[in-house]
Design a protein around this motif. Sequence first.
Motif, PDB file in Angstrom:
ATOM      1  N   ARG A 120      15.026  98.050 136.630  1.00 11.15           N
ATOM      2  CA  ARG A 120      16.069  97.867 135.607  1.00 11.15           C
ATOM      3  C   ARG A 120      15.811  98.766 134.392  1.00 11.15           C
ATOM      4  NH1 ARG A 120      20.098  97.639 137.128  1.00 11.15           N
ATOM      5  NH2 ARG A 120      18.977  98.566 138.850  1.00 11.15           N
ATOM      6  N   ILE A 124      18.633 101.465 133.188  1.00  8.06           N
ATOM      7  CA  ILE A 124      19.292 101.291 131.882  1.00  8.06           C
ATOM      8  C   ILE A 124      18.838 102.338 130.865  1.00  8.06           C
ATOM      9  CG2 ILE A 124      19.511  99.701 129.910  1.00  8.06           C
ATOM     10  CD1 ILE A 124      19.275  97.414 132.052  1.00  8.06           C
ATOM     11  N   ILE A 218      14.289  98.113 127.174  1.00  6.65           N
ATOM     12  CA  ILE A 218      15.668  97.743 127.511  1.00  6.65           C
ATOM     13  C   ILE A 218      16.372  97.162 126.293  1.00  6.65           C
ATOM     14  CG2 ILE A 218      17.080  96.108 128.844  1.00  6.65           C
ATOM     15  CD1 ILE A 218      15.066  96.513 131.170  1.00  6.65           C
ATOM     16  N   CYS A 222      19.628  98.564 124.343  1.00  9.76           N
ATOM     17  CA  CYS A 222      20.801  97.684 124.173  1.00  9.76           C
ATOM     18  C   CYS A 222      21.275  97.638 122.721  1.00  9.76           C
ATOM     19  CB  CYS A 222      20.468  96.270 124.651  1.00  9.76           C
ATOM     20  SG  CYS A 222      20.357  96.123 126.439  1.00  9.76           S
ATOM     21  N   THR A 229      26.719  99.650 127.941  1.00 11.01           N
ATOM     22  CA  THR A 229      25.287  99.596 128.260  1.00 11.01           C
ATOM     23  C   THR A 229      24.763  98.172 128.123  1.00 11.01           C
ATOM     24  OG1 THR A 229      24.996 101.863 127.451  1.00 11.01           O
ATOM     25  CG2 THR A 229      23.006 100.522 127.690  1.00 11.01           C
ATOM     26  N   ALA A 233      23.244  95.751 131.071  1.00 18.23           N
ATOM     27  CA  ALA A 233      21.914  95.150 130.922  1.00 18.23           C
ATOM     28  C   ALA A 233      21.968  93.644 131.116  1.00 18.23           C
ATOM     29  CB  ALA A 233      21.335  95.493 129.556  1.00 18.23           C
ATOM     30  N   CYS A 237      20.083  91.971 134.183  1.00 16.13           N
ATOM     31  CA  CYS A 237      18.781  91.458 133.719  1.00 16.13           C
ATOM     32  C   CYS A 237      18.747  89.935 133.600  1.00 16.13           C
ATOM     33  CB  CYS A 237      18.411  92.082 132.370  1.00 16.13           C
ATOM     34  SG  CYS A 237      18.052  93.846 132.448  1.00 16.13           S
TER      35      CYS A 237
END
Length: 309
Positions: A120, A124, A218, A222, A229, A233, A237
Amino acid sequence: MINSTQVSYFTLAAYFDTGVFKYLYFMVIMSLYFFIVCANIFVIVVICMNRSLHEPMYLFLCSLFVNELYGSTGLFPFLLVQILSDIHTVSTSVCFLQIFCAHTYGGVEYLNLAIMSYDRYLAICFPLQYNTRMTSKKIAILIAITWLYPCFALTILLSLATPLQLCGNIIDKVFCTTYSVVKLACSNTSGINIYGLIASFGTIFVALILILYTYLHILKVCFSGSKQTRQKAVSTCTPHLASLLNFSIGACFELLQSRFDMSRVPNMLRIFLSLYFLTCPPLFNPVMYGLKMSKIRALSKSLISNVGY
């Protein structure tokens, strides 16, 4: 004194007489196991049959679901036999096999979740470089490490545990664990205890550092990125974090029970807490990912519709 050559079986003292209710417990456990097997196999089939899901994230998910089947199969058939039995004993060979299954399941689960967080992170934080960084070869290596390292670590642990001289054969649990057997040893167990701590906390520490590192980046992306985005996420996630939290709670329960005196805790609660990490993740994960991941949900509906017709 009883030595290891004379111990041919262990007595599981956590079981208690349930009378006629044992048939009800048997049906409940059987239904849970049936649902776990069906749910995990269904999601594995959906991923394997659809080429659109042959992406790194779904391949890691497939590895996770295979591990759920592995862990639950190492426990549930044994529980079903013990529930109907009047004498709750287990041979030493079956006990050590169960230790291997339970502990490798835990190691594979945690490492798999750590690798999924890394996947992830790349998707991302580096979307344009994702395909070049997460190659088929890298996926195969990561999945192989996830499975081989816990198996290797447990093989060494069991090679240290099996020769131990034991002064008893009563285990105060409903299934076998390393610490419950090592506690029965007459000889010095400092070597195996040190190795067990290094192997356990080494796995946990490395996986935790990787998870924290990836999620910090991440979150950073964000907060500084676009709305799209952030939505990507959150959608990918959230299930992962829920799985991680669910498994971590169960693993903590088991760790606390192994290392501390839990005699004041009601027996039923102790049994539930000890079984949590082997029952709730296999039950929870396929349902959650099936509902939360839009691609899996859509293809699952399509597969069910086709079977219906």
